[in-house]
Write a protein that holds these residues in place. Sequence first.
Motif: not given
Length: 403
Positions: A278-285, A267-272, A289-297
């Motif tokens: 520059q979010t890298l998907d581990a499976s597809s490599e 979460l540390h990188g994705t929440l910023e 750009d996931a910067s517009l995602t809204t997170y509700i914890a």
Amino acid sequence: MSVRREPSPPPPFGYALVRTPMGPLLLPQKVVDEIREKEAKQAQAQLRRERAKERRKDRQAKKEVLARTEAAAATYPAKPQPGFYRVLPRFSEQVLAGDDHVKVSTADHDVHQRRRALRERLTALGPDRRIARPHDATRALDTLEAELPNFSGPLRLVRNTLAVAEATNAPVRIPPMLLLGPPGIGKTLFSHRLAQLLGAPYASIAFDQPSAGTQLRGSDKHWSNSESGLLFKLIALGDAANPVILLDELDKAASDNGRTGDPLGQLHGTLEPQNARQTLDASSEIEIDASLTTYIATANSIRGLQTPLLSRMEIFSLAPPSPEQSVQVASQIARSVLERLGLQERVRFERQAIYVLAHLSPRLILRTVEKAVAAAVRDGREQISEAQVCDEIGVLAEGPKLH
């Protein structure tokens, strides 16, 4: 009777016994050395020719891939059209070019085929996704606040964010928020309704599950059951650039004591927003750009949650609704269900039935109302009484959840 074979005598000094298709042949050692040297040179020359051929094939394959890449890239706009957002910033390099020209080993064949199929799908979708925008946000927020009057803090943040987005014509990205409070006060319902309000895709991650650590950004590509992460599925393979993701029960992951790694580390990188671009998907490599995602914890408490994570979120402590608010919540949910079904003129709840509903959590109010309305329509009844609501509560799998 066995015949004993005498061993062959060694060749004379300076000679060597060479096996040929015609049989053993005795040759001078110098001749044998010259033959072997010639064969070695021929083998090296053949190897050089094969490598040169492979290099020519590789250069040709790269040229063909580059030509396809340039042709495909020419069909996409240089920048997103209005109302769209570029979610694959390295589209030409990572998707169009790919690695089709690379020779892969047998062990990597399945990985290569899986990634090739994925790139073909992404090529068809293109690099841009629509920006989900709220419709009639003010009215929807007023309705949501009537259903969840104890959520005034989070709703104020949403209202302010939507106002700024509208004034600046910018995409809506609500800051990450952490909702603290006991179970059953409507935290999950709030996240569902917010996603509906925004018109955005919705998904959730349960952090009390051992797989939570890889769900957001995917698992390693070399695993036999490798799978892309939730962000990649929602954004790159979805149709909207700004999904809503519920991070449910963060405190359960914090109490895991490291038995399954650190599921909160992702979460540390994705929440910023800056890092999320520059979010890298581990499976597809493949980078998205996931910067517009809204997170509700959600969490029952902040016990075990580290300061670096908490500093990235707006924190709201929520209390159960008061008795008066509970009646308001029950009335509003009942009204919303009837309006959604177009039955507001045909079915109504008696006041005592609303009082019974007010003792339930918002989630169970919704389920009970839907069941009671369905039963009333089936029986041709215009009113839903206290007894009928109690009947529906009695058949709920979870049983009533009283405040």
